[in-house]
Design an enzyme around this catalytic site. Structure first.
Site, PDB file in Angstrom:
ATOM      1  NE  ARG A 138       1.956  20.219  36.646  1.00 38.98           N
ATOM      2  CZ  ARG A 138       1.297  19.628  36.050  1.00 38.98           C
ATOM      3  NH1 ARG A 138       0.271  18.818  36.634  1.00 38.98           N
ATOM      4  NH2 ARG A 138       1.839  19.013  34.788  1.00 38.98           N
ATOM      5  CB  CYS A 157       0.598  44.767  47.342  1.00 41.09           C
ATOM      6  SG  CYS A 157      -0.365  46.366  47.323  1.00 41.09           S
ATOM      7  CG  ASP A 186       5.166  52.600  50.822  1.00 37.82           C
ATOM      8  OD1 ASP A 186       6.391  52.879  51.138  1.00 37.82           O
ATOM      9  OD2 ASP A 186       4.394  53.348  51.420  1.00 37.82           O
ATOM     10  CG  HIS A 224       6.081  52.591  44.809  1.00 35.26           C
ATOM     11  ND1 HIS A 224       5.514  51.858  44.329  1.00 35.26           N
ATOM     12  CD2 HIS A 224       5.521  52.968  45.854  1.00 35.26           C
ATOM     13  CE1 HIS A 224       4.577  51.269  45.000  1.00 35.26           C
ATOM     14  NE2 HIS A 224       4.431  52.052  45.969  1.00 35.26           N
ATOM     15  CB  ALA A 281       0.112  57.163  49.619  1.00 30.67           C
TER      16      ALA A 281
END
EC number: 2.1.1.45
Length: 282
Positions: A138, A157, A186, A224, A281
């Site tokens: 845990r 993220c 990214d 990506h 971006a």
């Protein structure tokens, strides 16, 4: 080549060859000129790094170990959400006029929670359990707190780490392993940066908890490559590769809160040229 190079090259090839394009879809990120930032993406990328064998810094290009460690310590040690306490400008686009990124990242790790052992924040809870209950299943952190999302300037993220210890036959020390869970990445801008950050974190926690460093498992839900990054990635993964560097961590530090960026170093780190002016971006 280093194993980190091998994993990175294969991951990028897989995304480029087998990924799905978001072109024409309704996407949130925009380029600086206001146009939509589309990606080629792969769902469910998993990379495994054995930190007992090598440090996972790319040699295709240089990963700035002190800068990425500084950001990791800003989150995990300072538990800060203010860019004025960070020595880089990577968070500037998400900060308000006071430098705050809202109730995100370090803020969440610094919130104290009540346990039967007393009040602790998530970092202190991890260290407490590693020292006192290392076989617990845990031991984890989570900064994706739904009730605070509306007060975060960017949703986390890399949002959760699960720690787990193992012990090899004949060894007198436990090995510290971790799973880093990431909802989105990214690949060009952040992949090896995040890998190196959490590799350093694992080394630090292992040292202060009298353990050996083990494996880092990196799970990315949406890995990506942005459309404007594709030619950069293709050039990058075609470069020569070198042996992994050796990692030095100051052995004198026994308290996690005493580490600084000067306590980490990569030796024999041979790399290709840096990739500069990467469009980001937002």
């Amino acid at each position: 080549m280093s194993h980190a190079d091998y994993l990175f090259i294969n991951m990028c090839k897989d995304i480029l060859e087998n990924g799905v394009s978001t072109e024409g879809e309704k996407v949130r990120p925009k380029w600086e000129d206001g146009t939509s930032a589309y990606t080629i993406k792969r769902f469910g990328v998993v990379n495994r790094y054995d930190l007992s064998k090598e440090f996972p810094a790319l040699t295709l290009r240089k990963t700035a170990i002190k800068s990425c460690t500084d950001e990791m310590l800003w989150i995990w040690q300072k538990k800060s959400n203010n860019i004025n306490e960070l020595n880089s400008h990577i968070w500037d686009s998400w900060a308000d006029e006071n430098g705050s990124i809202g109730k995100a990242y370090g803020y969440q790790l610094g919130v104290k929670h009540r346990y039967k052992e007393g009040l602790m924040d998530q970092v202190d809870r991890v260290i407490y359990d590693l020292k006192n209950n290392p076989y617990s299943r845990r031991i984890m952190t989570n900064i994706y707190v739904h009730e605070d999302l509306h007060e975060m300037n960017l949703y986390p993220c890399a949002y959760s780490v699960t720690f787990n210890t193992t012990k090899e036959a004949g060894s007198d020390k436990l090995k510290l392993n971790a799973v880093l869970h990431q909802r989105s990445q990214d690949v060009l801008a952040a992949n090896n940066w995040n890998v190196c950050q959490y590799a350093v974190l694992l080394h630090m926690l292992a040292q202060v908890c009298d353990m050996q460093v083990g494996e880092l498992l990196h799970v990315i839900a949406d890995a990506h490559i942005y459309d404007r990054h594709i030619p950069i990635i293709k050039e990058l993964i075609s470069r020569p590769v070198y042996e992994a560097p050796s990692f030095w961590l100051n052995p004198e530090i026994k308290n996690f809160y005493d580490f600084t960026v000067e306590d980490v170093r990569l030796d024999h780190y041979i790399t290709g040229p840096q990739v500069k002016n990467i469009p980001i971006a937002v």
